[in-house]
Scaffold this active site. Structure first.
Site, PDB file in Angstrom:
ATOM      1  N   GLY A  61       0.581  -1.182  -0.098  1.00  0.00           N
ATOM      2  CA  GLY A  61       0.012  -0.059  -0.054  1.00  0.00           C
ATOM      3  C   GLY A  61       1.014   1.218   0.023  1.00  0.00           C
ATOM      4  O   GLY A  61       1.910   1.055  -0.572  1.00  0.00           O
ATOM      5  N   ASP A  90     -13.070   3.197   2.495  1.00  0.00           N
ATOM      6  CA  ASP A  90     -12.062   2.605   1.384  1.00  0.00           C
ATOM      7  C   ASP A  90     -12.419   1.405   0.956  1.00  0.00           C
ATOM      8  O   ASP A  90     -11.614   0.532   0.734  1.00  0.00           O
ATOM      9  CB  ASP A  90     -10.706   2.793   2.114  1.00  0.00           C
ATOM     10  CG  ASP A  90      -9.621   2.969   1.029  1.00  0.00           C
ATOM     11  OD1 ASP A  90     -10.126   3.539  -0.164  1.00  0.00           O
ATOM     12  OD2 ASP A  90      -8.464   2.485   1.368  1.00  0.00           O
TER      13      ASP A  90
END
Length: 346
Positions: free
Chosen positions: A61, A177
């Protein structure tokens, strides 16, 4: 953040005795608001990931990498290693521990423990053997393992996880998200929502104090333009994931003119025309479903990605519309009648 060391997490040699931890957590139900998660020592995580070897990387990420970890040669887990992210990294780490330490649901990835080592923060999750929905749909296999019924089961699983967050958590949790890379699949393709670093408690935030966060293509327009965040923002993101399942396309695709087009913009005119819907279905599953079911899913997707949040359904309504489309053996209510097999007998 003060970290209490748990002596139950490690044995005398400094290695993790993970079996008892797993069994303890699987039956654990917290009644207090405090997070009750075992801390795991850094040396054990180093050993389990072969010193965070590149070959063990499962994903990455903004300021994190996720590694496959093996404990005692038989217990597997996923270790997210966060470092170099400053305050944002610290905030997401604390958020995950706070929320996932209290949340238990079959469609939310279990957090098994955590570790603080200098500036490094680590989170240990149950390993999802089939990786992310994003990899399944847009990786080398291009969705070939996902039948129509499996895709509908995955959509139903995600809806169940969101319904738990929106309707059964007090106060409600907005994930903020949701995307195909944050939907993980276990060995039986049960879908579980992951990555709660950006999640917020509903009614516990104001327009002015929340940093705009999310992923391009999934962010609801009212949040992007006005900073307005509600549970309906998650419903919009769910609609985008549903379109990915339906069409096998990425949420944002590059055009020849170096511009980008969202899956929502591209699909909407065709989703509202029944004659065009079958033609935009992912070729991998095209012509494998009941057309009535296809039209129903297209209608659900259209409602979820409405520009005006008040026009979007509650996730509970989405859930109840999907249950009849999923076979009983996959967690729904559809009774699939198998075609008669004819054999030539001498």
């Amino acid at each position: 953040m003060r970290v209490q060391h748990s002596h139950n997490a490690t044995d005398a040699a400094g290695g993790l005795t993970f079996g008892p931890v797993l069994s303890k957590l699987s039956s654990f139900k917290t009644t207090s608001k405090k997070t009750l998660l075992p801390t795991i020592d850094f040396a054990s995580l180093e050993l389990a990931t072969n010193k965070f070897s590149v070959i063990n990387i499962l994903g990455e990420g903004g300021f994190s990498h996720v590694y496959k970890a093996t404990f005692n040669r038989e217990v597997f887990a996923a270790v997210k290693k966060l470092d170099g992210g400053g305050q944002d990294c610290e905030r997401e780490f604390a958020n995950e521990i706070d929320l996932l330490g209290r949340v238990r649901h079959p469609n939310i990835v279990p957090l098994l423990g955590y570790c603080v080592h200098g500036e490094t923060r680590l989170l240990v999750y149950e390993l999802m053997q089939n990786g992310s929905l994003e990899t399944q749909l847009h990786g080398p296999s291009h969705g070939s393992a996902l039948t129509w019924h499996l895709r509908m089961k995955i959509a139903l699983d995600i809806a169940r996880g969101l319904e738990y967050l929106h309707e059964h958590c007090n106060p409600p949790v907005i994930h903020r998200d949701l995307k195909s890379s944050n939907v993980l699949l276990d060995s039986d393709f049960n879908a579980k929502i992951s990555d709660f670093g950006l999640a917020v408690l509903s009614r516990n935030h104001n327009k002015g104090n929340l940093k705009l966060s999310g992923t391009l293509g999934y962010v609801a327009p009212e949040y992007l333009l006005d900073g307005k965040l509600t549970e309906k923002s998650d419903v919009y993101a769910f609609g985008v994931v549903l379109l990915e399942l339906l069409m096998g396309r990425k949420p944002v695709e590059k055009l020849e003119s170096s511009q980008c087009q969202s899956i929502v913009t591209w699909a909407m005119p065709q989703l509202t025309d029944r004659s065009k819907v079958p033609n935009i279905v992912d070729p991998v599953i095209r012509d494998t479903m009941d057309l009535k079911h296809l039209y129903q899913v297209a209608a659900v997707a259209v409602l979820c990605v409405q520009q005006e949040p008040s026009y979007r359904p509650l996730i509970t309504d989405v859930l109840h519309s999907l249950i009849p489309l999923v076979p009983v053996e996959l967690g729904g209510m559809l009774r699939v009648i198998q075609p008669m097999l004819t054999t030539n007998q001498e």
